[in-house]
Design a protein around this motif. Structure first.
Motif, PDB file in Angstrom:
ATOM      1  N   UNK A  43      -3.944  18.399  11.380  1.00 60.80           N
ATOM      2  CA  UNK A  43      -3.024  19.252  12.101  1.00 60.80           C
ATOM      3  C   UNK A  43      -3.580  19.594  13.473  1.00 60.80           C
ATOM      4  N   UNK A  44      -4.856  19.938  13.462  1.00 64.00           N
ATOM      5  CA  UNK A  44      -5.497  20.354  14.704  1.00 64.00           C
ATOM      6  C   UNK A  44      -5.529  19.186  15.697  1.00 64.00           C
ATOM      7  N   UNK A  45      -5.882  18.029  15.185  1.00 70.31           N
ATOM      8  CA  UNK A  45      -5.975  16.864  16.068  1.00 70.31           C
ATOM      9  C   UNK A  45      -4.618  16.545  16.663  1.00 70.31           C
ATOM     10  N   UNK A  46      -3.608  16.534  15.776  1.00 68.51           N
ATOM     11  CA  UNK A  46      -2.275  16.197  16.267  1.00 68.51           C
ATOM     12  C   UNK A  46      -1.802  17.239  17.267  1.00 68.51           C
ATOM     13  N   UNK A  47      -2.125  18.487  16.987  1.00 70.06           N
ATOM     14  CA  UNK A  47      -1.745  19.568  17.873  1.00 70.06           C
ATOM     15  C   UNK A  47      -2.374  19.370  19.244  1.00 70.06           C
ATOM     16  N   UNK A  48      -3.634  19.034  19.202  1.00 74.20           N
ATOM     17  CA  UNK A  48      -4.387  18.832  20.436  1.00 74.20           C
ATOM     18  C   UNK A  48      -3.785  17.664  21.223  1.00 74.20           C
ATOM     19  N   UNK A 186      -2.766   8.830  37.135  1.00 75.65           N
ATOM     20  CA  UNK A 186      -2.304   9.997  36.385  1.00 75.65           C
ATOM     21  C   UNK A 186      -2.228   9.702  34.889  1.00 75.65           C
ATOM     22  N   UNK A 187      -1.725   8.499  34.611  1.00 72.95           N
ATOM     23  CA  UNK A 187      -1.567   8.129  33.210  1.00 72.95           C
ATOM     24  C   UNK A 187      -2.894   7.685  32.616  1.00 72.95           C
ATOM     25  N   UNK A 188      -3.634   6.973  33.441  1.00 79.50           N
ATOM     26  CA  UNK A 188      -4.914   6.454  32.934  1.00 79.50           C
ATOM     27  C   UNK A 188      -5.878   7.563  32.563  1.00 79.50           C
ATOM     28  N   UNK A 189      -5.697   8.706  33.240  1.00 79.83           N
ATOM     29  CA  UNK A 189      -6.578   9.842  32.938  1.00 79.83           C
ATOM     30  C   UNK A 189      -6.449  10.292  31.491  1.00 79.83           C
ATOM     31  N   UNK A 190      -5.290   9.988  30.944  1.00 80.18           N
ATOM     32  CA  UNK A 190      -5.053  10.443  29.562  1.00 80.18           C
ATOM     33  C   UNK A 190      -5.741   9.487  28.598  1.00 80.18           C
ATOM     34  N   UNK A 191      -7.016   9.778  28.326  1.00 80.16           N
ATOM     35  CA  UNK A 191      -7.778   8.915  27.416  1.00 80.16           C
ATOM     36  C   UNK A 191      -8.487   9.806  26.400  1.00 80.16           C
ATOM     37  N   UNK A 192      -8.361   9.417  25.173  1.00 76.10           N
ATOM     38  CA  UNK A 192      -9.019  10.186  24.110  1.00 76.10           C
ATOM     39  C   UNK A 192      -9.771   9.214  23.219  1.00 76.10           C
ATOM     40  N   UNK A 193     -11.012   9.523  22.984  1.00 77.64           N
ATOM     41  CA  UNK A 193     -11.810   8.682  22.085  1.00 77.64           C
ATOM     42  C   UNK A 193     -11.950   7.273  22.634  1.00 77.64           C
ATOM     43  N   UNK A 194     -12.023   6.304  21.739  1.00 79.77           N
ATOM     44  CA  UNK A 194     -12.245   4.930  22.167  1.00 79.77           C
ATOM     45  C   UNK A 194     -10.924   4.213  22.428  1.00 79.77           C
ATOM     46  N   UNK A 195      -9.942   4.542  21.585  1.00 74.51           N
ATOM     47  CA  UNK A 195      -8.723   3.747  21.666  1.00 74.51           C
ATOM     48  C   UNK A 195      -7.532   4.539  22.149  1.00 74.51           C
ATOM     49  N   UNK A 196      -7.706   5.853  22.270  1.00 73.89           N
ATOM     50  CA  UNK A 196      -6.544   6.647  22.652  1.00 73.89           C
ATOM     51  C   UNK A 196      -6.227   6.490  24.137  1.00 73.89           C
ATOM     52  N   UNK A 292      -5.635   4.639  17.592  1.00 75.83           N
ATOM     53  CA  UNK A 292      -5.759   4.169  16.199  1.00 75.83           C
ATOM     54  C   UNK A 292      -6.115   5.366  15.323  1.00 75.83           C
ATOM     55  N   UNK A 293      -5.547   5.378  14.139  1.00 74.97           N
ATOM     56  CA  UNK A 293      -5.750   6.511  13.244  1.00 74.97           C
ATOM     57  C   UNK A 293      -7.240   6.703  12.978  1.00 74.97           C
ATOM     58  N   UNK A 294      -7.887   5.596  12.807  1.00 71.41           N
ATOM     59  CA  UNK A 294      -9.313   5.667  12.499  1.00 71.41           C
ATOM     60  C   UNK A 294     -10.080   6.379  13.610  1.00 71.41           C
ATOM     61  N   UNK A 295      -9.688   6.078  14.845  1.00 72.52           N
ATOM     62  CA  UNK A 295     -10.370   6.678  15.987  1.00 72.52           C
ATOM     63  C   UNK A 295     -10.032   8.160  16.086  1.00 72.52           C
ATOM     64  N   UNK A 296      -8.743   8.456  15.896  1.00 67.98           N
ATOM     65  CA  UNK A 296      -8.290   9.835  16.068  1.00 67.98           C
ATOM     66  C   UNK A 296      -8.979  10.761  15.078  1.00 67.98           C
ATOM     67  N   UNK A 297      -9.143  10.249  13.852  1.00 68.18           N
ATOM     68  CA  UNK A 297      -9.729  11.119  12.820  1.00 68.18           C
ATOM     69  C   UNK A 297     -11.149  10.690  12.469  1.00 68.18           C
ATOM     70  N   UNK A 298     -11.851  10.170  13.481  1.00 67.70           N
ATOM     71  CA  UNK A 298     -13.190   9.653  13.226  1.00 67.70           C
ATOM     72  C   UNK A 298     -14.086  10.702  12.561  1.00 67.70           C
ATOM     73  N   UNK A 299     -14.080  11.920  13.111  1.00 62.47           N
ATOM     74  CA  UNK A 299     -14.945  12.970  12.563  1.00 62.47           C
ATOM     75  C   UNK A 299     -14.591  13.269  11.111  1.00 62.47           C
ATOM     76  N   UNK A 300     -13.271  13.278  10.880  1.00 64.77           N
ATOM     77  CA  UNK A 300     -12.808  13.547   9.521  1.00 64.77           C
ATOM     78  C   UNK A 300     -13.323  12.477   8.563  1.00 64.77           C
ATOM     79  N   UNK A 301     -13.202  11.213   9.003  1.00 62.22           N
ATOM     80  CA  UNK A 301     -13.644  10.117   8.129  1.00 62.22           C
ATOM     81  C   UNK A 301     -15.144  10.151   7.923  1.00 62.22           C
ATOM     82  N   UNK A 302     -15.843  10.531   8.996  1.00 62.34           N
ATOM     83  CA  UNK A 302     -17.305  10.634   8.857  1.00 62.34           C
ATOM     84  C   UNK A 302     -17.661  11.710   7.843  1.00 62.34           C
ATOM     85  N   UNK A 303     -17.027  12.871   8.026  1.00 58.65           N
ATOM     86  CA  UNK A 303     -17.282  13.974   7.089  1.00 58.65           C
ATOM     87  C   UNK A 303     -16.939  13.554   5.672  1.00 58.65           C
ATOM     88  N   UNK A 304     -15.831  12.767   5.586  1.00 63.32           N
ATOM     89  CA  UNK A 304     -15.407  12.350   4.258  1.00 63.32           C
ATOM     90  C   UNK A 304     -16.439  11.408   3.637  1.00 63.32           C
TER      91      UNK A 304
END
Lengths: 591, 144
Positions: A43-48, A186-196, A292-304
């Protein structure tokens, strides 16, 4: 064999119980906490991400609005005549570039027919006819236009901001090219993680920005998706403006109602991608953020994975512990069972003694009467013989011998029955508090005579000041006498020594009777306390002595054990409980 | 010796028979009974029995019961208990009830003889004392 099986299945069930009991809460906690954490985190990630996308949309929109506003200001201040003057345009472009960096590439003034009448900029675009250009057609029908990105005459990606200027029925178009690189940033600035990353597409599915990353989904398809025509490969949950794909139903991005969320699974690579999309430029363009989902929730998967690893580790530890504990427990149980078995054997032994005792008493009593009659009859015949003294001496002597024999054997029978009876019922079971040393000395005194004949010395090693014991003195004497007599019998041929030791050991009074006789073979050692077991020749022993001893000592709450080595000798140990303050003797009624 | 009258009480007929023969041969006057009831019956109708040799274990009325009855009816009569080893305690109980002694089966004839004589002597002593006491009481009465 079946016992082994029983213990194995016992071990197994203990292991299972421990594992189930310990692992169930662990797994439950992990599952519940993990699920909660996952939901919250997603939820938090998607919100962010949604917030990020929204902010960028605003940035881009305001960028476009700003540029449009600048041009509109120019259009409203300058008359078409002035704008047709290239020098004016040149000046305007210069001041725009001064204030906006390199955002405005050029300025052009286009007449109704689509001919650029004036131009200021780095390209030679004067007199270019835009009559067929799409932006021109749109500009003519709208007060202002922002075009899609296109290559245009110059062959470079760019887009145009245009406004309609003029009055008196005549329409002029003031247009300016926006620097694509600047906009793209402007658009390129929007980068999150490796694949976002983000791209902008128009409603026709054409990319409006350049991107280093290839979009996972064809832009055309994305438009379809965005328009609400889901395809087979696309998982899309239709919703009111906002859609939640499977797995995302649980969170509603109420704070970002303009952001749509999709999830797509690539059927060939099985990689999942999430998309967040929102409209730009009054709905002309769509800003798509993808990761990619894996990238977005990397921390979650690591914790898991860490959690799963920890759970596996703890499960292994619990398993090991369970096996260890179960083994140990079962080992104890085996030991306890063995002890119980031994106790049972002793009880059986005691029961055997008791039943044999009763039987013996019955038989002895019944036999006593006929024996008595026989002996009496023999006596009577003897009496009669007295009268026939003179006649036929030889026959007489023979009859007399036979009678003597009958009497002797009768006496033997009597002895046996008496012993049997004393085995069944002790004559004097009155318990008294006595000193064991005194008892031993008395018995030794009784036996010394017989021992001397057999060339045996009896030595006593008495520990002084031993605590008193509560026993029946006559029974105790019987036990000691029996042991000493046995020892003498065992050494009768060669002579030797009997050592009687009294000592205190673990709260028990111990009397050891050791001889230097021939010892007891191992095969016999187990049977020596059995009633009627004897190695003595027929007529010498009844086989009751040691079982009587056993019964007496057991009844006193003690124990009698034996050590023997063939050729070296035998030692009997009598363990007797120390008198508990003489209370036993006091409670015994006087007879 | 002829003056001792003994009653043998035992349910074992052959034993009683042989004993009777042997004791008679040794000069005793022997009366026999094969149960407690019979013994009491015979004692009732007979005078001069000095000693009763009484088996402890008998069917019907046992030795102890018989003893108690004898002692209540004929207090001066001496009783010797005859016992198997297992019933020694009963025999001792019998002595507490007033039996003179006990003997274990199979018994030695000489030992029995000795004990019978002892018992007879004891009885004689008792009778003597009673006579003396009676004489004394007569004397005392006369002195009144």
């Amino acid at each position: 064999m079946s016992e082994d099986k029983y213990y194995r299945s016992l071990t197994r069930s203990i292991v299972l119980i421990i594992i189930v009991v310990s692992c169930t809460p662990l797994l439950l906690i992990a599952a519940i906490a993990g699920y909660q954490f996952q939901t919250a985190y997603k939820h938090k990630v998607m919100d962010h991400l949604a917030a990020l996308v929204e902010r960028h949309r605003e940035n881009i929109d305001s960028f476009l609005r700003e540029k449009l506003a600048d041009i509109r200001v120019i259009g409203s201040i300058y008359s078409p005549e002035q704008l047709s003057d290239e020098r004016v345009l040149e000046n305007l472009l210069q001041s725009l570039q001064e204030h906006h960096g390199g955002t405005f590439v050029d300025l052009g003034f286009v007449n109704e027919e689509g001919v650029q009448v004036a131009y200021a900029g780095p390209f030679k675009l004067r007199r270019v006819n835009y009559a067929d250009a799409q932006w021109f057609l749109r500009a003519m029908s709208n007060p202002y236009t922002i075009s899609d990105v296109f290559l245009g005459v110059r062959g470079l990606p760019h887009f145009i901001v245009a406004i309609r200027v003029g009055g008196d029925g005549a329409s002029w178009i003031l247009r300016s090219t926006i620097d694509f690189v600047h906009f793209n940033r402007l658009v390129e600035n929007l980068r999150v993680g490796k694949t976002g990353h983000a791209v902008i597409i128009n409603r026709d599915g054409e990319l409006q920005t350049q991107s280093v990353d290839k979009p996972a989904l064809l832009p055309e398809k994305f438009v379809e998706l965005f328009e609400g025509r889901p395809e087979q490969t696309i998982s899309l949950m239709p919703g009111e403006g906002l859609s939640a794909p499977p797995g995302y139903e649980s969170f509603r991005l109420e704070r970002h109602p303009d952001v749509k969320i999709f999830e797509d699974r690539n059927p060939t690579t099985h990689s999942e991608t999430i998309y967040l999309a929102t409209v730009l430029k009054n709905g002309d363009w769509i800003l798509v953020f993808q990761q990619s989902v894996h990238d977005a929730f990397r921390d979650l998967y690591e914790a898991r994975s860490i959690t799963v690893g920890l759970i596996i580790l703890s499960a292994c530890m619990i398993g090991g512990m369970a096996v260890y504990l179960a083994r140990r427990t079962v080992k104890r149980i085996v030991q306890a069972d063995r002890e119980k078995e031994m106790m049972n054997e002793q009880i059986i032994e005691a029961g055997k003694l008791a039943s044999v005792g009763e039987l013996a008493a019955g038989i002895a009593h019944e036999i006593n009467n006929p024996v008595a009659i026989m002996v009496e009859e023999a006596g009577w015949v003897e009496d009669l013989l007295e009268e026939l003294r003179a006649e036929s001496t030889e026959t007489l002597e023979e009859v007399r011998r036979a009678l003597t024999q009958i009497k002797t054997q009768g006496a033997r029978c009597k002895e046996i029955t008496h012993k049997l009876l004393s085995f069944a019922r002790r004559t004097d079971p009155k318990v008294q508090v006595v000193s064991i040393n005194e008892l031993v000395q008395e018995v030794v005194g009784l036996s010394e005579q017989r021992a001397r004949f057999a060339n045996i010395r009896i030595r006593t090693h008495l520990t002084p000041e031993l605590p008193p014991i509560a026993v029946s003195p006559s029974e105790m004497q019987q036990v000691l006498l029996n042991l000493i007599n046995n020892a003498i019998d065992a050494m009768e041929r060669k002579g030797g020594a009997i050592d009687i030791t009294t000592r205190l050991e673990d709260g028990f009074l111990v009397v050891d009777v050791a001889d230097t006789g021939e010892g007891i073979p191992k095969a016999n050692l187990q049977r020596i306390f059995d009633p009627f077991f004897t190695t003595k020749p027929v007529g010498k022993g009844t086989g009751l002595g040691l079982s009587i001893c056993y019964g007496i000592v057991k009844k006193m709450g003690g124990d009698i054990t034996v050590n023997s080595a063939v050729g070296l000798g035998t030692t009997f140990h009598i363990h007797l409980p120390v008198a508990g303050g003489g209370s036993l003797a006091a409670s015994e009624p006087d007879r | 010796m002829k003056d001792i009258r003994v009653m043998l009480v035992d349910d074992e007929v052959p034993f009683v028979d042989t004993m009777t023969k042997r004791l008679t041969k040794r000069g005793l006057d022997v009366v026999t009974a094969f149960s407690g009831a019979e013994a009491l019956e015979k004692l009732d109708g007979m005078k001069g029995v000095d000693v009763v040799v009484l088996d402890v274990k008998m069917p019907g009325m046992d030795g102890i019961e018989t003893l108690r009855e004898i002692k209540s009816r004929f207090p001066l009569l001496e009783v010797i208990m005859l016992t198997g080893h297992a019933t020694v305690e009963t025999a001792i109980e019998g002595m507490k009830l007033g039996a003179h002694d006990y003997l274990m089966k199979p018994c030695d004839i000489e030992e029995l003889l000795g004990k019978v004589k002892e018992a007879r002597d004891k009885k004689a002593r008792h009778e003597q004392k009673i006579i003396e006491a009676k004489a004394q009481s007569i004397v005392l009465r006369r002195g009144d």
